[in-house]
Design a protein around this motif. Structure first.
Motif, PDB file in Angstrom:
ATOM      1  N   ARG A  28       0.824  -1.215   0.000  1.00  0.00           N
ATOM      2  CA  ARG A  28       0.000   0.000   0.000  1.00  0.00           C
ATOM      3  C   ARG A  28       0.857   1.263   0.000  1.00  0.00           C
ATOM      4  O   ARG A  28       0.353   2.360   0.199  1.00  0.00           O
ATOM      5  N   GLY A  29       2.164   1.087  -0.164  1.00  0.00           N
ATOM      6  CA  GLY A  29       3.049   2.232  -0.237  1.00  0.00           C
ATOM      7  C   GLY A  29       3.536   2.749   1.094  1.00  0.00           C
ATOM      8  O   GLY A  29       4.138   3.823   1.154  1.00  0.00           O
ATOM      9  N   VAL A  30       3.305   2.012   2.174  1.00  0.00           N
ATOM     10  CA  VAL A  30       3.744   2.432   3.506  1.00  0.00           C
ATOM     11  C   VAL A  30       4.900   1.546   3.941  1.00  0.00           C
ATOM     12  O   VAL A  30       4.727   0.327   4.088  1.00  0.00           O
ATOM     13  N   PRO A  31       6.094   2.103   4.141  1.00  0.00           N
ATOM     14  CA  PRO A  31       7.250   1.286   4.540  1.00  0.00           C
ATOM     15  C   PRO A  31       7.002   0.563   5.858  1.00  0.00           C
ATOM     16  O   PRO A  31       6.221   1.011   6.703  1.00  0.00           O
ATOM     17  N   THR A  32       7.708  -0.542   6.052  1.00  0.00           N
ATOM     18  CA  THR A  32       7.554  -1.305   7.281  1.00  0.00           C
ATOM     19  C   THR A  32       8.012  -0.510   8.511  1.00  0.00           C
ATOM     20  O   THR A  32       7.434  -0.606   9.574  1.00  0.00           O
ATOM     21  N   GLY A  33       9.080   0.292   8.362  1.00  0.00           N
ATOM     22  CA  GLY A  33       9.579   1.066   9.494  1.00  0.00           C
ATOM     23  C   GLY A  33      10.030   0.153  10.627  1.00  0.00           C
ATOM     24  O   GLY A  33      10.435  -0.984  10.429  1.00  0.00           O
ATOM     25  N   GLY A  34       9.931   0.651  11.835  1.00  0.00           N
ATOM     26  CA  GLY A  34      10.321  -0.127  13.005  1.00  0.00           C
ATOM     27  C   GLY A  34      11.734   0.165  13.455  1.00  0.00           C
ATOM     28  O   GLY A  34      12.470   0.937  12.849  1.00  0.00           O
ATOM     29  N   ALA A  35      12.128  -0.457  14.552  1.00  0.00           N
ATOM     30  CA  ALA A  35      13.432  -0.220  15.166  1.00  0.00           C
ATOM     31  C   ALA A  35      14.557  -0.463  14.168  1.00  0.00           C
ATOM     32  O   ALA A  35      14.582  -1.488  13.485  1.00  0.00           O
ATOM     33  N   ALA A  36      15.487   0.473  14.096  1.00  0.00           N
ATOM     34  CA  ALA A  36      16.636   0.313  13.206  1.00  0.00           C
ATOM     35  C   ALA A  36      17.487  -0.877  13.631  1.00  0.00           C
ATOM     36  O   ALA A  36      18.014  -1.613  12.798  1.00  0.00           O
ATOM     37  N   ASP A  37      17.621  -1.078  14.932  1.00  0.00           N
ATOM     38  CA  ASP A  37      18.344  -2.215  15.486  1.00  0.00           C
ATOM     39  C   ASP A  37      17.306  -3.187  16.037  1.00  0.00           C
ATOM     40  O   ASP A  37      16.936  -3.138  17.210  1.00  0.00           O
ATOM     41  N   GLN A  38      16.828  -4.069  15.168  1.00  0.00           N
ATOM     42  CA  GLN A  38      15.759  -4.999  15.547  1.00  0.00           C
ATOM     43  C   GLN A  38      16.225  -5.992  16.612  1.00  0.00           C
ATOM     44  O   GLN A  38      15.442  -6.412  17.467  1.00  0.00           O
TER      45      GLN A  38
END
Length: 334
Positions: A28-38
């Motif tokens: 849908r064009g929305v990046p997953t994002g989230g913590a840079a250091d998973q």
């Protein structure tokens, strides 16, 4: 279940609500994002008995500080940091029982990594976007935590009936990453684009790259030698994985992060291994990186070993808490 208020007394450069990101939204064009250091975010949550993807606090630069109005169980992970409770040194990468009214302060060392994570047992109250608390500035969803605010927490934690500042209560198999003083080595798997630039494999393998201040949530921009395609054949934009090594028209190398979108027509010459992504998430301006070519099978084996360590930690933490009379659900086995 009780409600605890966490008074935020310091946020450093920026502190945000964070989790492991959105699922099934990129179509849908929305990046997953989230913590840079998973990895650090996951371990912080497991150390306090939360699900892996629970909301926690991510601090980028400076000092994060808070005061709970009831006893809480928390953990600090991420870049090497000085952690104190009521002014006394405390351990990072370990569960900490913090009594009511005691201030927790976390000061990361920006020379060794850019982000620290603080998880608290329970559920932090915050807004979500498409099922995630992860910020997305382009969607107007900032999620910044401000100094003087009160963050509410729903928790069943009642304490362990022991005094603070006694010898460490836990001896858990915590997979703590190594933040070397020299250049960080990133494993990379070659992609189809490498064949469009003769000699680029050798250039990347032999060079040392430096993260520049132009880096942002979309990707790391690196100073260092690159080569460009010999022809001006148009490259059709397409989706790319997190960690893709992209060569734009400028003389720089870009490593795409969790907020990347399409290629914009630039060649992709490789993809950082999943096991290396947490280290890239900690790389700030001035950090030097070297790239080591590997194959897909080796990359998958290294990630599988790290994942096995994380699962072992989850089970050990659940068993330790249960033995102390504080029951949490065992993590899933897959």
């Amino acid at each position: 279940m009780k409600t605890v208020a966490l008074e935020i007394t310091g946020t450093g450069w920026i502190t945000t609500f964070q989790d492991l990101g959105r699922r099934d939204t990129e179509r849908r064009g929305v990046p997953t994002g989230g913590a840079a250091d998973q990895h650090s975010a996951t371990v912080a949550n497991l150390l306090v008995g939360n699900p892996r993807g629970a909301t926690l606090l991510e601090n980028l630069g400076g000092e994060l500080a808070l005061v709970p109005d009831a006893d809480v169980l928390l953990a600090v992970t991420g870049a090497p940091a000085q952690v104190t409770v009521a002014g006394c040194p405390a351990d990072g990468w370990s569960p900490l029982v913090v009594p009511a009214g005691h201030e927790v302060r976390v000061r990361g060392d920006m020379k060794q990594g850019t982000r620290t994570y603080l998880a608290v047992n329970g559920r932090l109250s915050t807004e979500t976007l498409l099922g995630s608390a992860a910020p997305d500035a382009r969607m107007g969803f900032g999620q910044a935590v401000t100094r003087g605010s009160r963050v509410l927490l729903k928790t069943e934690f009642r304490g362990f009936g022991r005094q603070q500042f006694q010898p460490p209560l836990f001896r858990l198999p915590v997979p703590v990453p190594c933040f070397d003083d020299g250049p960080w080595v990133i494993d990379v798997v070659a992609s189809h684009g490498i064949h469009t630039i003769p000699g680029i494999r050798e250039v990347i393998e032999e060079a040392t790259y430096t993260v520049t201040p132009r880096s942002d949530h979309v990707g790391l921009r690196l100073d260092g030698p690159v080569l460009h395609p010999a022809s001006d054949t148009e490259i059709v934009s397409h989706g790319v994985p997190i960690g893709a090594l992209q060569i734009p028209h400028a003389d720089e190398l870009i490593v795409l992060g969790r907020y990347r979108s399409l290629t914009a027509g630039y060649p992709i010459v490789g993809v950082a291994s999943r096991a290396s992504l947490p280290l890239l998430g900690q790389a700030g301006p001035g950090q030097q990186l070297r790239f080591r070519w590997t194959d897909r099978e080796t990359s998958l084996r290294r990630f599988a070993r790290r994942e096995a360590e994380v699962r072992a930690l989850g089970h050990a933490a659940a068993e330790a808490f249960s033995a102390l009379g504080f029951t949490i659900p065992l993590p899933p086995t897959n």
